[in-house]
Design an enzyme around this catalytic site. Structure first.
Site, PDB file in Angstrom:
ATOM      1  N   HIS A  21      34.076  18.690  47.469  1.00 17.85           N
ATOM      2  CA  HIS A  21      33.417  17.460  47.912  1.00 17.85           C
ATOM      3  C   HIS A  21      32.319  17.106  46.921  1.00 17.85           C
ATOM      4  CE1 HIS A  21      31.416  14.534  50.499  1.00 17.85           C
ATOM      5  NE2 HIS A  21      32.559  14.492  51.147  1.00 17.85           N
TER       6      HIS A  21
ATOM      7  N   ASP B 241      39.522  16.287  55.215  1.00 23.31           N
ATOM      8  CA  ASP B 241      40.947  15.970  55.127  1.00 23.31           C
ATOM      9  C   ASP B 241      41.828  17.208  55.294  1.00 23.31           C
ATOM     10  OD1 ASP B 241      40.741  13.226  54.803  1.00 23.31           O
ATOM     11  OD2 ASP B 241      40.369  13.409  52.653  1.00 23.31           O
TER      12      ASP B 241
ATOM     13  N   HIS C 264      40.075  10.458  47.566  1.00 27.00           N
ATOM     14  CA  HIS C 264      39.267  10.045  48.728  1.00 27.00           C
ATOM     15  C   HIS C 264      40.143  10.237  49.965  1.00 27.00           C
ATOM     16  CE1 HIS C 264      36.249   8.091  51.015  1.00 27.00           C
ATOM     17  NE2 HIS C 264      36.344   6.837  50.590  1.00 27.00           N
TER      18      HIS C 264
HETATM   19  N1  ACO Z   1      40.897  22.106  43.556  1.00 22.18           N
HETATM   20  C1  ACO Z   1      40.668  22.849  42.448  1.00 22.18           C
HETATM   21  N2  ACO Z   1      39.522  22.781  41.759  1.00 22.18           N
HETATM   22  C2  ACO Z   1      38.580  21.943  42.220  1.00 22.18           C
HETATM   23  C3  ACO Z   1      38.742  21.168  43.372  1.00 22.18           C
HETATM   24  C4  ACO Z   1      39.962  21.270  44.051  1.00 22.18           C
HETATM   25  N3  ACO Z   1      40.201  20.537  45.136  1.00 22.18           N
HETATM   26  N4  ACO Z   1      37.641  20.430  43.599  1.00 22.18           N
HETATM   27  C5  ACO Z   1      36.796  20.733  42.617  1.00 22.18           C
HETATM   28  N5  ACO Z   1      37.360  21.644  41.777  1.00 22.18           N
HETATM   29  C6  ACO Z   1      36.766  22.221  40.581  1.00 22.18           C
HETATM   30  C7  ACO Z   1      37.051  21.306  39.415  1.00 22.18           C
HETATM   31  O1  ACO Z   1      38.252  21.628  38.761  1.00 22.18           O
HETATM   32  C8  ACO Z   1      35.828  21.540  38.558  1.00 22.18           C
HETATM   33  O2  ACO Z   1      35.988  22.759  37.902  1.00 22.18           O
HETATM   34  P1  ACO Z   1      35.514  22.928  36.382  1.00 22.18           P
HETATM   35  O3  ACO Z   1      34.043  22.700  36.417  1.00 22.18           O
HETATM   36  O4  ACO Z   1      35.927  24.324  36.047  1.00 22.18           O
HETATM   37  O5  ACO Z   1      36.239  21.874  35.624  1.00 22.18           O
HETATM   38  C9  ACO Z   1      34.713  21.731  39.565  1.00 22.18           C
HETATM   39  O6  ACO Z   1      35.358  22.221  40.752  1.00 22.18           O
HETATM   40  C10 ACO Z   1      33.983  20.440  39.901  1.00 22.18           C
HETATM   41  O7  ACO Z   1      34.945  19.484  40.345  1.00 22.18           O
HETATM   42  P2  ACO Z   1      34.816  17.926  40.179  1.00 22.18           P
HETATM   43  O8  ACO Z   1      36.122  17.285  40.432  1.00 22.18           O
HETATM   44  O9  ACO Z   1      34.144  17.605  38.877  1.00 22.18           O
HETATM   45  O10 ACO Z   1      33.773  17.602  41.320  1.00 22.18           O
HETATM   46  P3  ACO Z   1      33.495  16.189  41.903  1.00 22.18           P
HETATM   47  O11 ACO Z   1      32.223  16.297  42.633  1.00 22.18           O
HETATM   48  O12 ACO Z   1      33.607  15.134  40.895  1.00 22.18           O
HETATM   49  O13 ACO Z   1      34.763  16.006  42.855  1.00 22.18           O
HETATM   50  C11 ACO Z   1      36.233  15.757  44.570  1.00 22.18           C
HETATM   51  C12 ACO Z   1      34.769  15.985  44.198  1.00 22.18           C
HETATM   52  C13 ACO Z   1      36.760  14.497  43.850  1.00 22.18           C
HETATM   53  C14 ACO Z   1      36.337  15.537  46.082  1.00 22.18           C
HETATM   54  C15 ACO Z   1      37.044  17.002  44.120  1.00 22.18           C
HETATM   55  O14 ACO Z   1      36.556  18.148  44.779  1.00 22.18           O
HETATM   56  C16 ACO Z   1      38.520  16.813  44.380  1.00 22.18           C
HETATM   57  O15 ACO Z   1      39.216  16.181  43.581  1.00 22.18           O
HETATM   58  N6  ACO Z   1      39.043  17.346  45.530  1.00 22.18           N
HETATM   59  C17 ACO Z   1      40.409  17.135  45.893  1.00 22.18           C
HETATM   60  C18 ACO Z   1      40.599  15.756  46.542  1.00 22.18           C
HETATM   61  C19 ACO Z   1      40.089  15.695  47.956  1.00 22.18           C
HETATM   62  O16 ACO Z   1      40.302  16.605  48.752  1.00 22.18           O
HETATM   63  N7  ACO Z   1      39.420  14.576  48.288  1.00 22.18           N
HETATM   64  C20 ACO Z   1      38.881  14.350  49.632  1.00 22.18           C
HETATM   65  C21 ACO Z   1      37.400  14.099  49.559  1.00 22.18           C
HETATM   66  S1  ACO Z   1      36.628  14.155  51.138  1.00 22.18           S
HETATM   67  C22 ACO Z   1      37.140  12.786  51.945  1.00 22.18           C
HETATM   68  O17 ACO Z   1      37.506  11.787  51.420  1.00 22.18           O
HETATM   69  C23 ACO Z   1      37.099  12.894  53.470  1.00 22.18           C
END
Ligand code: ACO
Length: 387
Positions: free
Chosen positions: A278, A329, A230
């Site tokens: 996201h 972010d 987050h």
């Molecule tokens: N880097 C690499 N791969 C990613 C990323 C990333 N940042 N985000 C998503 N993916 C990939 C996952 O590995 C997954 O791939 P797969 O299906 O092959 O396993 C797919 O995309 C779906 O990802 P999830 O994590 O399941 O998606 P979810 O909707 O649950 O997650 C989240 C969203 C938690 C924000 C995720 O994108 C993440 O962890 N990002 C990095 C952390 C981040 O930047 N957070 C800030 C959020 S915005 C804010 O707070 C202002």
């Protein structure tokens, strides 16, 4: 192991679940848009102060000139660091994460608030305004004490002739900030202020739904925001930049090439890259173009093309490899770095801004409250007995 509930109904992470109405903001992933009380956030970021946006989110309408003047007076009167909060912070090790310091400060302010148990809307509005006014001093003071060698440990007294954003920078650095820097910082604060039922806001609403108090909701929300999935991601973005290496003498193209190499290697190792992806936006975060423009202004102001090279390299590689777009972010991390904040202060800056959204949601939750209490599907051992 048995499944005793209908597991078809499980929505892991509550993904896609609509749990309530809100009139505070509307996130539309189809159009990549974000409205605060009906206004596109881009318009607010371009034309309004943080004080006006805070007023809008709490009251539902932008302030008249008289209302704004009254609110600004209230905010300016509440800026000084609370002496008890200062004493408590002084007792904490300088190694304490600034998010823990923020969380502690919010809790202490709650315990010191004689209105703590009054959750009427009028009192909650006053508490929200007080917290909004108070948090910059906490964030600024904590950063200064962690750098007591270079910046001196004493808090810098607020200046009532400066707006919220300019005064925040004044208290952090003890120098009057350039208008370009104030504007970029204020844009980031406006963009961070509210984002519907994100994890920390939902946390605040869960706490409020038990009829607990506003400071408890904010304290819990700070805990939720701390995590790298987050708010903590803005810090992690800058750690990535540092891991790649920041060399102010490097050209945009060279920095971009190194960033692309880094990203290709990281993705080959299946790393999760902070600042990308996201839960709601799948085609790009609505706030990124506005914040990227603010970052561009800062890069031009400070003359740091290599930062743009790192930014472009990571973004381009990720897009080519996985089509995953940056979230808010991603541009705020390097923006805060250029302004001069140290990395651990980045998420507390998010706190100072999001206090507005959290407290707006606390008040909205109370208007039509229902205890938030979901169900779970049990998958532990079958019933068994002691021998
Ligand atoms: N880097 C690499 N791969 C990613 C990323 C990333 N940042 N985000 C998503 N993916 C990939 C996952 O590995 C997954 O791939 P797969 O299906 O092959 O396993 C797919 O995309 C779906 O990802 P999830 O994590 O399941 O998606 P979810 O909707 O649950 O997650 C989240 C969203 C938690 C924000 C995720 O994108 C993440 O962890 N990002 C990095 C952390 C981040 O930047 N957070 C800030 C959020 S915005 C804010 O707070 C202002």
């Amino acid at each position: 192991m048995t499944q005793q509930s209908n597991t078809d109904e499980i929505k892991k992470g509550l993904a896609g679940v609509v749990v309530d109405y809100t009139a505070i903001s509307k996130v539309n992933p189809e159009t990549n848009s974000l409205l605060y009380r009906g206004y596109p956030v881009q318009e607010l970021a371009a034309r309004c102060s943080m004080e006006e946006v805070a007023y809008l989110l709490w009251h539902g309408e932008l302030p008249t000139q008289e209302e704004l003047a009254a609110f600004e007076e209230l905010e300016r009167a509440g800026r000084a660091l609370d002496p008890v909060v200062k004493r408590v912070i002084d007792e904490l090790p300088t190694t304490a994460h600034p998010m823990d310091v923020c969380r502690t400060a919010a809790s202490v302010l709650g315990a010191r608030d004689t209105r703590a148990e009054d959750s009427s809307r009028a009192t909650n509005l006053a508490k929200a305004a007080d917290l909004f006014a108070a948090m910059p001093a906490v964030v600024a003071y904590d950063q200064r004490r962690r750098h007591s060698d270079s910046r001196g440990q004493d808090p810098i007294e607020p200046r009532s002739d400066l707006g919220y954003a300019a005064n925040f920078l004044w208290m952090a650095f003890g120098e009057e900030p350039a208008p370009e820097v104030v504007r970029a910082f204020e844009v980031s604060m406006i963009l961070y202020a509210e984002h519907s039922f994100n994890a920390s806001t939902f946390t605040a609403r869960v706490v409020t739904s038990t009829l607990s108090d506003l400071h408890s909701a904010v304290t819990a929300a700070i805990g939720a925001l701390k995590g790298p999935l987050h708010g903590g991601a803005n810090e992690a973005v800058m750690e990535t930049f540092e891991e790649i290496g920041i060399d102010p003498s490097e050209s945009h193209e060279d920095a971009k090439r190194r960033a692309k190499d880094w990203m290709d290697a990281a993705l080959a190792q299946k790393k999760k890259i902070m600042g990308f992806g996201h839960r709601v936006y799948k085609h790009g975060d609505s706030r990124v173009p506005t914040m990227k423009a603010a970052l561009d202004d800062l890069i031009a102001y400070y003359g740091r093309p290599e930062i743009l090279g790192l930014y472009d390299g990571l973004e381009q590689s990720m897009d080519e490899a996985k089509g995953i777009k940056p979230n808010l972010d991603y541009p705020t991390g390097p923006a805060y770095h250029l302004i001069g904040f140290d990395i651990p202060t980045f998420t507390p800056l998010f706190v100072a801004s999001r206090i507005v959204g959290w407290t707006a949601h606390v008040m909205e939750q109370l208007e039509n409250n229902s205890l938030i209490r979901p169900l779970s599907a049990y998958n532990g051992p079958d019933e068994r007995h002691l021998d």
